[in-house]
Design a protein around this motif. Sequence first.
Motif, PDB file in Angstrom:
ATOM      1  N   ASN A   1       0.573  -0.273   7.171  1.00  0.00           N
ATOM      2  CA  ASN A   1      -0.274   0.814   6.671  1.00  0.00           C
ATOM      3  C   ASN A   1      -1.461   1.033   7.594  1.00  0.00           C
TER       4      ASN A   1
ATOM      5  N   VAL B   1       0.866  -1.177   0.000  1.00  0.00           N
ATOM      6  CA  VAL B   1       0.000   0.000   0.000  1.00  0.00           C
ATOM      7  C   VAL B   1       0.904   1.228   0.000  1.00  0.00           C
TER       8      VAL B   1
ATOM      9  N   CYS C   1       3.620  -2.637   3.966  1.00  0.00           N
ATOM     10  CA  CYS C   1       2.766  -3.819   3.991  1.00  0.00           C
ATOM     11  C   CYS C   1       1.408  -3.392   4.548  1.00  0.00           C
ATOM     12  N   ARG C   2       0.403  -4.220   4.378  1.00  0.00           N
ATOM     13  CA  ARG C   2      -0.949  -3.840   4.789  1.00  0.00           C
ATOM     14  C   ARG C   2      -1.045  -3.619   6.297  1.00  0.00           C
ATOM     15  N   GLU C   3      -0.308  -4.417   7.080  1.00  0.00           N
ATOM     16  CA  GLU C   3      -0.367  -4.276   8.539  1.00  0.00           C
ATOM     17  C   GLU C   3       0.216  -2.940   8.985  1.00  0.00           C
TER      18      GLU C   3
END
Length: 337
Positions: free
Chosen positions: A127, A115, A123-125
């Motif tokens: 973000n 992201v 990474c998505r976490e």
Amino acid sequence: MTGSSNMSYGNGALCHRCHEGFGANEEIVNSNGEVWHTQCFVCAQCFQPFPEGVFYEFEGRKYCEHDFHVLFAPCCGKCREFIVGRVIKAMNNSWHPDCFLCEICTAPLADEGFVKNAGRALCRECNAKEKAKGMGKYVCHKCHAIIDTGHIKFRGEAYHPYHFNCSSCGQELNADAREKSGELYCLRCHDKMGIPICGACRRPIEERVVHALGKAWHVEHFVCAKCERPFFGTRHYEKKGLAYCETHYHQLLFGNICFVCNNVVTGDVFSAFNKSWCVGHFACSICDRKMSHKTKFFEFDLKPVCRVCHEKFPGELKKRLKKYHEEVSKRQIMSNS
């Protein structure tokens, strides 16, 4: 990347580059069915022989490894080395798969996706955590969703309470859950375990505890009843169920604390402007000249000013001060009548 082989070739064949024939016993190069003089089989950019016969071909032209990289191979946005093989295109740049990492936790992003956050690949976490941080909220360490209401802290991480059950009674936890010895408990079960409760904030004391006034306290919550400064292990004095520091305990007993030295006035006391001074500490607040009961002084900002310093005040200031004191005197007379 292609290799070549050297061999002898009969008459009638022509060099792919110079279109000349070959001698009867001349050594030639055969590459993908094309034949070359050895001196003609060179890099199209630097015109040098290919090291160990290894070359790279692009649009019908052959290049040595170095020149191929310089001309055509993308450069990695992190290590700045040429990329041969798989290329990750992202963030307006090219990357080796092993170099394309989350800029916070360094987790690989090549296969997991990323992201874009404030010009960073995350990474998505991470973000989600950054987004929650901007909103003043936590991100659940288990489901990675933003925690909109109450959270619990377990082993240093934030979670939605409903991901856990009480280790004693088994009921689903809420934001009042407590951790003890690596386990989570509901507030009811936790309080049954004999953990002291702070007399100030009424919350459990899980670290250092202070016992005083018949209660238990967090260290930072056991404070002087007058100035509210924590004792942090220093001596305190008790009176009528309250704790005082030494200064305010003596003030409570004897009544007068010197405005200058902050000690109890043990001898004669000089009082003015709702303050007290040791006789030796009563002085002009501007020039520090010592004054006595017989010295004429003036009030400025609720502090004493000697006659000499007062005379140096601008005329307009002295007029305003005089008017102010006259109004104060009138109010006092009216309140006493």
